[in-house]
Scaffold this motif. Structure first.
Motif, PDB file in Angstrom:
ATOM      1  N   PRO A   5     -29.226   0.940   4.723  1.00 20.64           N
ATOM      2  CA  PRO A   5     -29.939   2.224   4.608  1.00 20.64           C
ATOM      3  C   PRO A   5     -29.306   3.297   5.485  1.00 20.64           C
ATOM      4  CG  PRO A   5     -31.457   0.384   4.997  1.00 20.64           C
ATOM      5  CD  PRO A   5     -30.079  -0.147   5.215  1.00 20.64           C
ATOM      6  N   LYS A   6     -29.498   4.547   5.059  1.00 22.56           N
ATOM      7  CA  LYS A   6     -28.994   5.693   5.817  1.00 22.56           C
ATOM      8  C   LYS A   6     -30.174   6.585   6.193  1.00 22.56           C
ATOM      9  CE  LYS A   6     -26.080   7.049   2.540  1.00 22.56           C
ATOM     10  NZ  LYS A   6     -26.041   6.003   1.515  1.00 22.56           N
ATOM     11  N   GLY A   7     -30.208   7.033   7.439  1.00 21.66           N
ATOM     12  CA  GLY A   7     -31.293   7.878   7.911  1.00 21.66           C
ATOM     13  C   GLY A   7     -31.048   9.339   7.555  1.00 21.66           C
ATOM     14  N   VAL A   8     -31.833   9.859   6.628  1.00 25.56           N
ATOM     15  CA  VAL A   8     -31.695  11.257   6.201  1.00 25.56           C
ATOM     16  C   VAL A   8     -32.350  12.151   7.256  1.00 25.56           C
ATOM     17  CG1 VAL A   8     -32.315  12.948   4.435  1.00 25.56           C
ATOM     18  CG2 VAL A   8     -31.673  10.619   3.771  1.00 25.56           C
ATOM     19  N   MET A   9     -31.577  13.099   7.795  1.00 26.50           N
ATOM     20  CA  MET A   9     -32.076  14.007   8.830  1.00 26.50           C
ATOM     21  C   MET A   9     -32.618  15.284   8.182  1.00 26.50           C
ATOM     22  SD  MET A   9     -29.252  13.668  11.914  1.00 26.50           S
ATOM     23  CE  MET A   9     -27.816  14.123  10.936  1.00 26.50           C
ATOM     24  N   LEU A  10     -33.936  15.485   8.283  1.00 27.83           N
ATOM     25  CA  LEU A  10     -34.575  16.689   7.769  1.00 27.83           C
ATOM     26  C   LEU A  10     -35.206  17.445   8.932  1.00 27.83           C
ATOM     27  CD1 LEU A  10     -36.326  15.254   4.576  1.00 27.83           C
ATOM     28  CD2 LEU A  10     -34.135  16.441   4.701  1.00 27.83           C
ATOM     29  N   ASP A  11     -35.003  18.756   8.975  1.00 20.51           N
ATOM     30  CA  ASP A  11     -35.512  19.551  10.094  1.00 20.51           C
ATOM     31  C   ASP A  11     -36.629  20.497   9.640  1.00 20.51           C
ATOM     32  OD1 ASP A  11     -34.218  21.752   8.869  1.00 20.51           O
ATOM     33  OD2 ASP A  11     -32.404  21.470  10.067  1.00 20.51           O
ATOM     34  N   TYR A  12     -37.151  21.281  10.596  1.00 25.02           N
ATOM     35  CA  TYR A  12     -38.259  22.189  10.294  1.00 25.02           C
ATOM     36  C   TYR A  12     -37.847  23.274   9.313  1.00 25.02           C
ATOM     37  CZ  TYR A  12     -41.165  20.033  13.834  1.00 25.02           C
ATOM     38  OH  TYR A  12     -41.928  19.131  14.540  1.00 25.02           O
ATOM     39  N   ARG A  13     -36.596  23.672   9.356  1.00 30.46           N
ATOM     40  CA  ARG A  13     -36.110  24.675   8.410  1.00 30.46           C
ATOM     41  C   ARG A  13     -36.158  24.115   6.987  1.00 30.46           C
ATOM     42  NH1 ARG A  13     -33.665  28.990  10.435  1.00 30.46           N
ATOM     43  NH2 ARG A  13     -33.178  27.843  12.349  1.00 30.46           N
ATOM     44  N   ASN A  14     -35.792  22.838   6.816  1.00 26.83           N
ATOM     45  CA  ASN A  14     -35.863  22.205   5.497  1.00 26.83           C
ATOM     46  C   ASN A  14     -37.289  22.225   4.951  1.00 26.83           C
ATOM     47  OD1 ASN A  14     -33.529  19.702   6.651  1.00 26.83           O
ATOM     48  ND2 ASN A  14     -33.075  21.454   5.345  1.00 26.83           N
ATOM     49  N   PHE A  15     -38.236  21.758   5.774  1.00 26.71           N
ATOM     50  CA  PHE A  15     -39.620  21.677   5.304  1.00 26.71           C
ATOM     51  C   PHE A  15     -40.238  23.064   5.138  1.00 26.71           C
ATOM     52  CE2 PHE A  15     -39.288  17.246   6.664  1.00 26.71           C
ATOM     53  CZ  PHE A  15     -39.978  16.612   5.639  1.00 26.71           C
ATOM     54  N   GLY A  16     -39.944  23.978   6.063  1.00 24.80           N
ATOM     55  CA  GLY A  16     -40.473  25.333   5.949  1.00 24.80           C
ATOM     56  C   GLY A  16     -40.001  26.015   4.678  1.00 24.80           C
TER      57      GLY A  16
END
Length: 596
Positions: free
Chosen positions: A195-206
């Motif tokens: 598995p690979k850990g996908v990095m999502l930040d606040y800008r992505n969710f916002g």
């Protein structure tokens, strides 16, 4: 105009707590009754748990994991972690011990929230097998922690953490928060490789929240049923959207209990995967088959009327008074009763995660169930494209505003925009391979039609090539077959073979009921699937299902299996995708028998 930081998830949550206070934020089932949590209580629980995490010394952007089925405390723990400027690492509740160990070690999570006994037992066995795990916080008070010194119940973990010092530290963390902070590491299932850990930040969710506002209309009056796993980006991102819009989220732990929950919660919105609709459609059609001739004719007339009405509606043509009247009659006599199966007050249901057949999509649109079919990936913070008001069957809707799509080599769908991930955690090489000229490579093939709708054709990496040189997209063939109400799972074999074959797991409850009605005697599943009349039944149904497929894609031979493909045996990913390589090895003997 709102600034970028106004879309910070924790800021939005705090605003809703202050705005709605006594309104219901959460519903959840306790025994046979439904309990509620209002916004003020929701906010208090998040703050209390966040203070407890700060007392444990959780640092800025430190990773904290959650290993649980859906429950209010899942989201409370998630928001508490984020309030500390830490990073949430979700694990699928069905993850094996090995999968959990890999993720905890890779993310270096020293605190793990667990839900129920199954997750606790796996977590406890990892205490000596991980280099970092120090504490297990148990969300369900009914779990037996067996005096494990590293385990603590949620209530005891919180204790008296909400002192002035920790509250001041919590405020300081929030005030120093940054849109570039990571929100989460979501580990992809890994159909091949680790598995690979996908990095999502606040800008992505916002960005995702802001863009969904331009496509959907969700209000504080809506009620969403949360039954897909929160460990998956689809339900998690949707839960954030429900929270942001001030709607109510109703949690159920057991996805198998969704039918009962639909009747009691009567949601107005709900995320679901195509398999959910395939099963409902199959059950309805099976009941129609058993109906009286009059009811069959009524059903077919209603569907034909509904289809004419839907097509006129979508094309913007004038609706004749006669068609309005006949549609109202069809709705009263047939469609309303079908909508009751999903609660009876649906406004729209987002749907993604796999291919939804056009005829099944059309069926639900016709009966008045507004499916917002879409497409997305973990790496794109869920939605890339979805239906708006216009429904273009055969497509997966138009891209969200500000999400750019291009078609690259091998017809690959490539995406660019504010919702695209930062990269894979501690995997720079995999991150480089995932992008080309700044565009994310989805691994899916498709095209954009004349109306600007995205159409997906196949998964590039899963294309199979027969020994005759024909390319077969297994998802298309499998999606065709699994619609039958006697089929639970199917795996296609075609790569380097003369023809297409299939391993089929029957839907045993339906099959056994049919066998008894036909006088077929059996004492075990093996007896049942070896029976010549059952074999003939599947042969006949396969021929009927595959009429529209090209000859080279049709399944020529099949083998019925006595058990389902297993997550524990590594035959499926936590998102229930087939691990084809494992299946080919595990059922090698059965496969070879179909070709000799």
């Amino acid at each position: 105009m709102q600034s970028v930081t106004d879309w910070h998830l924790v800021r939005l949550f705090r605003e809703r707590v202050s705005q709605y206070r006594d309104r219901i934020a959460i519903k959840y089932q306790q025994g046979r009754s439904w309990k509620t949590i209002n916004w003020q209580q929701f906010g208090h629980r998040v703050d209390a748990l966040a203070c407890a995490l700060l007392r444990e010394g959780i640092g800025v952007q430190e990773k904290v994991a959650i290993f649980a089925r859906n429950m209010p405390d899942w989201t409370i723990a998630d928001l508490a972690i984020l309030s500390c400027r830490a990073v949430t690492v979700p694990l699928y509740p069905t993850s094996t011990t090995g999968q959990a160990q890999y993720i905890l070690n890779d993310a270096e999570a020293r605190i793990l929230f667990v839900g129920e006994q199954e997750q606790f037992d796996k977590a406890e066995s990892l205490l000596s097998g991980t280099s970092v795990l120090e504490k297990i916080v148990v969300l369900d008070p009914g779990v037996d922690i067996r005096n494990c010194p590293q385990a603590v119940y949620l209530k005891d973990f919180i204790g008296c953490a909400t002192t002035t010092a920790f509250r001041d530290l919590l405020t300081a963390r929030f005030e120093s928060s940054d849109m570039d902070d990571l929100v989460t590491l979501i580990y992809t299932s890994g159909t091949t490789g680790e598995p690979k850990g996908v990095m999502l930040d606040y800008r992505n969710f916002g960005t995702a929240l802001r863009l969904h506002d331009q496509r959907l209309l969700l209000t504080e009056a809506d009620v969403s049923l949360c039954f897909l796993p929160l460990s998956h980006v689809f339900e998690r991102a949707w839960t954030f959207y429900v929270m942001y819009r001030g709607a109510t989220n109703a949690y159920i732990r057991d996805p198998a209990a969704v039918r009962e929950a639909l009747a009691s919660v009567r949601p107005t919105v709900m995320c679901a995967v195509p398999r959910f609709y395939e099963k409902i459609h199959s059950a309805i059609m099976a009941r129609v088959e058993q109906a009286t001739p009059f009811r069959k004719r009524l059903f077919r007339w209603a569907l034909a009327t509904g289809e004419r009405y839907f097509q006129r509606q979508q094309s913007g043509r004038w609706m004749t008074p006669g068609l309005r009247l006949t549609h109202a009659i069809a709705d009263k006599l047939v469609f309303q009763k079908l909508r009751v199966l999903v609660g009876g007050r649906v406004r729209f249901f987002p749907c993604a995660g796999a291919r939804l057949a056009d005829d099944i999509n059309l069926f639900f649109q016709v009966i008045g169930l507004n499916i917002k079919y879409g497409y997305g990936l973990t790496e794109t913070t869920a939605t890339v494209s979805c239906y708006g008001d216009a429904i273009a069957l055969g497509s997966i809707g138009k891209p969200l505003p500000e999400v750019d799509i291009r078609i690259g080599a091998d017809n690959e769908i490539q995406v660019r925009g504010g919702t695209v991930m930062r990269g894979y955690y501690r995997k720079p090489e995999a991150t480089r391979e995932a992008f080309i000229d700044g565009w994310f490579r989805t691994g899916d093939a498709g095209y954009i039609d004349d109306q600007g709708n995205l159409v997906m054709t196949e998964r590039i990496k899963e294309l199979m090539k027969t020994s005759g040189g024909k390319y077969v997209a297994p998802q298309v063939v499998e999606g065709t077959i699994v619609r039958d109400h006697f089929v639970e799972q199917v795996a296609i074999i075609a790569d380097a073979r003369k023809f297409v074959s299939a391993l089929i797991v029957p839907a045993y409850e339906a099959l056994e009921e049919y066998a008894r009605s036909m006088g077929v005697k059996f004492e075990s599943r093996m007896d049942l699937i070896r029976d010549q009349s059952i074999q003939a039944l599947f042969q006949q149904r396969l021929e009927s299902l595959q009429k529209e497929l090209p000859r080279f894609e049709k399944v020529k031979k099949f083998t019925l299996l006595p058990r389902e493909f297993s997550l524990d045996l590594g035959e499926m990913t936590p998102t229930l995708k087939l691990r084809r390589k494992v299946i080919m090895e595990r059922f090698g003997k059965e496969i070879e028998a179909m070709y000799t």
